[in-house]
Write a protein that holds these residues in place. Structure first.
Motif, PDB file in Angstrom:
ATOM      1  N   SER A 227       0.831  -1.204   0.000  1.00  0.00           N
ATOM      2  CA  SER A 227       0.000   0.000   0.000  1.00  0.00           C
ATOM      3  C   SER A 227       0.869   1.258   0.000  1.00  0.00           C
ATOM      4  CB  SER A 227      -0.925   0.017   1.215  1.00  0.00           C
ATOM      5  OG  SER A 227      -1.936  -0.957   1.079  1.00  0.00           O
ATOM      6  N   PRO A 276      -7.469   2.056   7.618  1.00  0.00           N
ATOM      7  CA  PRO A 276      -8.737   1.549   7.085  1.00  0.00           C
ATOM      8  C   PRO A 276      -9.407   2.486   6.084  1.00  0.00           C
ATOM      9  CG  PRO A 276      -8.604   1.169   9.444  1.00  0.00           C
ATOM     10  CD  PRO A 276      -7.428   2.030   9.081  1.00  0.00           C
ATOM     11  N   ILE A 277      -9.379   3.798   6.379  1.00  0.00           N
ATOM     12  CA  ILE A 277     -10.028   4.767   5.485  1.00  0.00           C
ATOM     13  C   ILE A 277      -9.276   4.874   4.160  1.00  0.00           C
ATOM     14  CG2 ILE A 277     -10.604   7.208   5.165  1.00  0.00           C
ATOM     15  CD1 ILE A 277     -11.042   7.334   8.217  1.00  0.00           C
ATOM     16  N   HIS A 279      -7.155   2.838   2.836  1.00  0.00           N
ATOM     17  CA  HIS A 279      -7.145   1.580   2.091  1.00  0.00           C
ATOM     18  C   HIS A 279      -8.362   1.512   1.169  1.00  0.00           C
ATOM     19  CE1 HIS A 279      -5.573  -2.381   1.322  1.00  0.00           C
ATOM     20  NE2 HIS A 279      -6.713  -2.969   1.635  1.00  0.00           N
ATOM     21  N   ILE A 280      -9.490   2.014   1.651  1.00  0.00           N
ATOM     22  CA  ILE A 280     -10.702   2.073   0.828  1.00  0.00           C
ATOM     23  C   ILE A 280     -10.512   3.068  -0.319  1.00  0.00           C
ATOM     24  CG2 ILE A 280     -13.140   2.739   0.807  1.00  0.00           C
ATOM     25  CD1 ILE A 280     -13.285   1.734   3.724  1.00  0.00           C
ATOM     26  N   GLU A 282      -7.729   4.013  -1.660  1.00  0.00           N
ATOM     27  CA  GLU A 282      -6.765   3.410  -2.581  1.00  0.00           C
ATOM     28  C   GLU A 282      -7.471   2.438  -3.524  1.00  0.00           C
ATOM     29  OE1 GLU A 282      -2.147   2.769  -1.449  1.00  0.00           O
ATOM     30  OE2 GLU A 282      -3.524   1.278  -0.656  1.00  0.00           O
ATOM     31  N   GLY A 283      -8.420   1.701  -2.987  1.00  0.00           N
ATOM     32  CA  GLY A 283      -9.192   0.779  -3.809  1.00  0.00           C
ATOM     33  C   GLY A 283     -10.009   1.506  -4.860  1.00  0.00           C
ATOM     34  N   TRP A 284     -10.594   2.634  -4.479  1.00  0.00           N
ATOM     35  CA  TRP A 284     -11.371   3.427  -5.438  1.00  0.00           C
ATOM     36  C   TRP A 284     -10.486   3.934  -6.572  1.00  0.00           C
ATOM     37  CZ3 TRP A 284     -14.143   6.862  -1.238  1.00  0.00           C
ATOM     38  CH2 TRP A 284     -15.134   6.091  -0.611  1.00  0.00           C
ATOM     39  N   ASP A 287      -9.585   1.067  -8.854  1.00  0.00           N
ATOM     40  CA  ASP A 287     -10.729   0.674  -9.680  1.00  0.00           C
ATOM     41  C   ASP A 287     -10.955   1.669 -10.813  1.00  0.00           C
ATOM     42  OD1 ASP A 287     -11.151  -1.555  -8.130  1.00  0.00           O
ATOM     43  OD2 ASP A 287     -12.689  -0.621  -6.866  1.00  0.00           O
TER      44      ASP A 287
END
Length: 465
Positions: A227, A276-277, A279-280, A282-284, A287
């Protein structure tokens, strides 16, 4: 050819002498000089100096392009002459005032990632070499088959290719602390804590073979192998927290108390809030990037290939480093690299056309080395030194980049690494893709060259310069 010492003296003289230098620093390819009086800078004189591949004014700095490796030696020779100006950190503070807020943020992002890139380049090359030596055709030459490769050899290659990404948060946190004025070793340890083997491995969690730890019943806690954003923001906040305590903790206790408090506060904040925030988030971002790259009919390559070098001009292209790291980490390959490579090769093709067609010896002397520089992965000399001077060659280069990027997308080329392009980038395509990689580059170069030669450059344009 002049020695580096002589070149350094010529540079100092051309920018108005030591008394006109406010501050001086360098990045991967450029010597960055902030001057007191811009009128004293001999622009033509700078560009006539040996090894100079172009020069331009941007973000409050006069930037002289020397290229990777060379710029370090020239900078060393300039400072050996007693030219100091302000310190490098003061220069960064001055530069932060230049450009809009978004440009300044991306510039800082680049400052964090530039020192890390060489390690990621090496990792990509290791992947490429492993892909080459494990090809069935190559093994056949030595009377071997894929099943003959020993497990120890595979393990050895995994050490070479996986280490940088496993400990990427440590590298990012270290560099972020450094950029934001904290103690780098604290950033390094904080980053290592984020990938501690005591935490559930991020890859195993993603693969469904491990579960996140649950704190307070709703906060998922995992390791952050590979990450970027959690470590990046932890570094920013951590550096500020350290500065806060450094000013308030008595000197006699500073060595013990400050590191203790910084690490305690930051690992708590990183694992339970920032991680946690982000990481989300980063996923967006991943995507969104993947959606763009998966556009049908080669549209992704056409769009990225055309606009990439426009973004380079704005100076915010460092954001691509983060995107490429995410692609490599999540997919195991990098479909962005071949498209960008085509865009860079095309600018070299446009500059080559100018060099072939121009009748001015000085422009030929600038265009040909700039072309070579672009083919080695550095397009600033071709863009700022040649193509943008006349305008149309740059546009023809964009069209060539779109054409090459379109083909790269249609063919589905995938690099094994990042940060090297065009000729050096071939090392990232040794796993049976090398022929198509060469074709993609030749398409970008040829389209840009032909369009520039026929429609993008003529004698009238030279007369108006």
């Amino acid at each position: 050819m002049s020695s580096n010492e002589e070149i350094a003296k010529q540079v100092v003289k051309a920018v108005g002498g030591e008394e006109n230098i406010q501050s001086i620093a360098h990045c991967a390819t450029r010597l960055r000089v902030m001057v007191h009086d811009h009128e004293k800078v001999d622009v033509d004189g700078v560009e006539d100096i040996d090894k100079v591949k172009g020069a331009f004014y941007n973000s409050g700095q006069y930037q002289i392009i020397f290229g990777t490796g060379t710029v370090n030696r020239i900078y060393e020779e300039v400072t050996n002459q007693g030219v100091t100006g302000t310190t490098k950190s003061e220069m960064k503070e001055e530069s932060k005032q230049q450009g809009n807020r978004f440009q300044r943020a991306i510039r800082t992002f680049g400052d964090v990632f530039v020192p890390i890139i060489p390690v990621l380049v090496a990792t990509g090359l290791f992947m490429g070499v492993r892909g080459l030596v494990t090809q069935e055709q190559i093994l056949t030459l030595f009377g071997m088959a894929p099943e003959n490769i020993s497990e120890n050899f595979i393990l050895f290659t995994q050490v070479l290719t996986d280490t940088a990404f496993v400990f990427l948060p440590a590298l990012v946190a270290w560099s972020t602390f450094r950029v934001f004025g904290g103690t780098p070793v604290l950033g390094l340890v904080l980053g290592l804590m984020l990938v501690s083997p005591s935490l559930p491995n991020a890859w195993e969690v993603a693969g469904g073979t491990a579960e996140p730890l649950q704190f307070l019943g709703f906060i998922p806690v995992i390791g952050y192998q590979g990450s970027v954003l959690p470590a990046f923001f932890a570094g920013i906040v951590g550096a500020k927290v350290e500065k806060f305590f450094r000013k308030r903790v008595p000197e006699a206790l500073d060595l013990i108390v400050t590191p203790f408090l910084v690490l305690l506060i930051m690992i708590t904040l990183s694992l339970f809030a920032l991680g946690p925030i982000l990481h989300i988030v980063e996923g967006w971002i991943f995507d969104g990037t993947r959606t763009l790259l998966e556009l049908p009919f080669g549209l992704s390559g056409l769009i990225i290939g055309f606009f990439n070098q426009i973004i380079v001009i704005t100076g915010v292209h460092h954001i691509f480093n983060f995107l490429e790291i995410q692609l490599l980490e999540n997919l195991g390959y990098n479909p962005f690299n071949p498209i960008v490579t085509a865009a860079m090769a095309a600018q070299g093709g446009a500059a080559l056309a100018v060099g072939v067609k121009t009748k001015k010896a000085k422009m030929k002397a600038l265009a040909y080395p700039s072309t070579l520089s672009a083919f080695l992965g550095i397009t600033e000399p071709a863009i700022f030194g040649v193509n943008l001077r006349y305008g149309k060659p740059f546009i023809m280069g964009l069209i060539g980049g779109g054409a090459g990027g379109f083909l790269a997308s249609i063919l589905g080329l995938k690099a094994t690494g990042m940060a090297i392009t065009v000729i050096p980038g071939a090392l990232l395509y040794l796993n049976e893709q090398i022929i198509w990689y060469i074709v993609v580059n030749l398409v970008g170069i040829t389209v840009a060259f032909v369009l520039t030669y026929l429609f993008g450059f003529d004698e009238k344009m030279e007369e108006n310069m």
